[in-house]
Design an enzyme around this catalytic site. Structure first.
Site, PDB file in Angstrom:
ATOM      1  N   PRO A  22      14.569  10.308  17.722  1.00 20.76           N
ATOM      2  CA  PRO A  22      13.505   9.443  17.201  1.00 20.76           C
ATOM      3  C   PRO A  22      12.338  10.260  16.656  1.00 20.76           C
ATOM      4  O   PRO A  22      12.015  11.338  17.155  1.00 20.76           O
ATOM      5  CB  PRO A  22      13.075   8.643  18.435  1.00 20.76           C
ATOM      6  CG  PRO A  22      13.371   9.571  19.583  1.00 20.76           C
ATOM      7  CD  PRO A  22      14.610  10.332  19.186  1.00 20.76           C
TER       8      PRO A  22
ATOM      9  N   TYR B 138       9.149   3.969  -1.210  1.00 20.01           N
ATOM     10  CA  TYR B 138      10.011   3.044  -0.483  1.00 20.01           C
ATOM     11  C   TYR B 138       9.546   1.589  -0.546  1.00 20.01           C
ATOM     12  O   TYR B 138      10.040   0.758   0.230  1.00 20.01           O
ATOM     13  CB  TYR B 138      10.092   3.453   1.002  1.00 20.01           C
ATOM     14  CG  TYR B 138      10.422   4.895   1.235  1.00 20.01           C
ATOM     15  CD1 TYR B 138      11.607   5.453   0.731  1.00 20.01           C
ATOM     16  CD2 TYR B 138       9.564   5.729   1.952  1.00 20.01           C
ATOM     17  CE1 TYR B 138      11.917   6.783   0.947  1.00 20.01           C
ATOM     18  CE2 TYR B 138       9.869   7.059   2.165  1.00 20.01           C
ATOM     19  CZ  TYR B 138      11.043   7.583   1.661  1.00 20.01           C
ATOM     20  OH  TYR B 138      11.348   8.902   1.879  1.00 20.01           O
TER      21      TYR B 138
ATOM     22  N   CYS C  41      -4.467   8.851 -11.069  1.00 24.22           N
ATOM     23  CA  CYS C  41      -4.227   8.339 -12.428  1.00 24.22           C
ATOM     24  C   CYS C  41      -2.813   7.773 -12.538  1.00 24.22           C
ATOM     25  O   CYS C  41      -1.982   8.252 -13.326  1.00 24.22           O
ATOM     26  CB  CYS C  41      -4.456   9.443 -13.456  1.00 24.22           C
ATOM     27  SG  CYS C  41      -6.176   9.946 -13.571  1.00 24.22           S
TER      28      CYS C  41
END
Length: 497
Positions: free
Chosen positions: A340, A389, A416
């Site tokens: 994890p 994502y 930008c």
């Protein structure tokens, strides 16, 4: 989670509701120690965010040690307890790519976790921080000779082999390392103390296997599908293991599987375990396979709409499937490893920003719908996850409380790029103004790790908080930092001197 009334704002996503109280900090996405103090400002780990911003500037990554350690302990205990019921145990590796600093390594070490690294740089930090090499695992789909040589030379706990090609490279590295160690020993060099100086020492190796499981997550976070760069296909496992077992100084200890990241249920793990145990049965016919690494990828809540399964339920489900699969195949239950990362440090982290330009933009002339844009002093350079994502985050006014009416906003960065969005949609008080501090929770995982200098913005500092004190974990950059790196300016400065 706090109660919410139904939203009526046409520009709001379906999952987003108007909060009953904009000052509430949702415990599902904020660190355990986050609270509002008597003056209405947010504090984390007993430290006011206004003091943090004043001392370290903004943007600023803030990491709550108590939350990170509590999550590490919770995950470790959940799997230890679940697996004990089926007669096995677990080794927990912290996936350091989520957030790697020397202090974080020490937190994980002291909590009883091992650490997983995927590059020579990550390995160097883990070792320098005091993690014993025997408690480190090395990943990577394209490990270099130098990275493998460094790992073998210090007796790394486990190397995860990712391809048939890498088996040949690993064999060459080991043969070279043994030859060098033997020569050093003959010459009386201190290098003879390497683990390879012991003829009985063998490098522990796992084989990463692509199971073909299509985990329910973003396409870029699914790592076990057939058409991607990681691992060995199921059809090639037997040949790969045969070749690993043929290397004199290698000990094959088991397979490794990682099906993806930000996974909310155990269905993908169930299918992966079923397929892996079928292969395990074949491999046991020609030698021991004592371990099985199931990877990580356990999801966390980033918004009020996210409902990941509690880790205790995930562990119990995985243990049940493992027991059932092993019984069906007639094989012993192996020792389990997990990795994890996000689920340990994600909720422990908060990013602080200072607000700048605020503007209302008319989206539709017919309806008159407008969206309020609040710009902050960071953006995709300190958190590219929304762009990579489509990740959603939420935000709160952190420097003070407010009783103003909620207004739908989009929090954007200063880069930008029109896609430079920090928070796609959330409700903030109508009276948010330039100079206020906004806090975006759940940024402990992958934000600092993925940060960049796009548009030549210096990367923020990382600060740990605990026991009412702030501790600098990683120095922030400055404009001077960026100038010193430019070799052309260095040459010019030398000429002028």
């Amino acid at each position: 989670m706090p109660s919410h009334s139904d939203h009526t704002e046409p520009l709001a996503p379906e999952w987003l509701t108007i909060p009953d109280d904009l000052n509430t900090l949702d415990p599902a996405i904020w660190p355990d120690t986050a609270a509002r103090n008597a003056s209405g400002g947010v504090e984390i780990g007993g430290v006011a965010v206004t003091d943090l911003a004043k001392t370290f500037g903004t943007p600023l990554y803030v990491v709550d040690r108590a939350t990170a350690v509590a999550q590490a302990t919770r995950i470790r205990d959940a799997f230890a307890n679940a697996l004990a019921t089926i007669g096995t145990d677990v080794t927990v590796y912290y996936a350091s790519k989520a957030l790697l600093t020397s202090d974080v390594v020490r937190w994980m070490r002291d909590a009883g976790l091992n650490v997983d690294v995927s590059s020579g740089g990550e390995l160097a930090i883990a070792v320098a921080a005091g993690m014993p090499p025997q408690r480190i695992g090395l990943h990577g789909n394209n490990k270099s000779y130098a990275e493998l040589r460094a790992a073998v030379g210090i007796g790394l706990g486990t190397i995860v082999v990712d391809s048939l090609d890498e088996i040949d490279l690993l064999q060459a590295v080991i043969e070279d390392a043994v030859a060098e160690t033997t020569a050093d020993a003959a010459a009386g060099s201190p290098a003879a103390s390497s683990p390879l100086a012991d003829p009985s020492y063998r490098q522990r190796v796992r084989l990463r296997v692509t199971t073909g499981v299509h985990a329910s997550t973003h396409e870029f976070l699914a790592t076990a599908r057939e058409d991607q760069k990681f691992g060995v296909a199921l059809a090639d496992v037997d040949e790969a293991v045969r070749r690993l077992r043929a290397i004199d100084r290698v000990e094959f200890v088991g397979m490794h599987s990682h099906i993806g990241s930000q996974i909310f249920d155990a269905l993908g793990f169930d299918e992966a375990i079923t397929r892996l145990i079928e292969v395990q049965k074949r491999l046991l016919e020609s030698g021991p396979v004592p371990e099985l690494n199931l990877g990580g990828g356990f999801g966390i809540a980033y918004t009020e709409a996210d409902l990941p399964r509690p880790i205790e339920q995930m562990a119990e489900n995985i243990a049940s499937t493992l027991q059932r699969s092993c019984f069906a195949q007639g094989v012993p239950v192996p020792h389990i490893a997990i990795e994890p990362g996000r689920s340990i440090v994600g909720r422990a982290g908060v990013t602080l920003y200072e607000t700048g330009t605020i503007k209302d933009v008319q989206i539709d002339q017919l309806t008159g719908n407008t969206r309020r844009y609040i710009a902050v002093d960071g953006g995709m350079s300190d958190n590219p996850r929304p762009e990579l994502y489509d990740a959603d985050y939420q935000a709160s006014l952190a420097s003070r409380s407010s009783d103003a009416e909620p207004v739908l906003v989009r929090v954007v960065g200063k880069h930008c790029e029109s896609g430079d969005i920090v928070v796609q949609a959330d409700y903030l008080p109508e009276d948010v103004r330039r100079g206020d501090l906004l806090a975006v929770p759940d940024t402990g995982a992958y934000c600092f790790s993925l940060s960049s200098n796009y548009n030549m913005l210096p990367r923020p500092a990382v600060v740990g908080v605990w026991d009412g004190t702030a501790h600098l974990l990683v120095h922030g950059e400055s404009i001077e930092t960026l100038l010193r790196r430019d070799a052309g300016l260095e040459i010019t400065n030398k000429t002028e001197d």
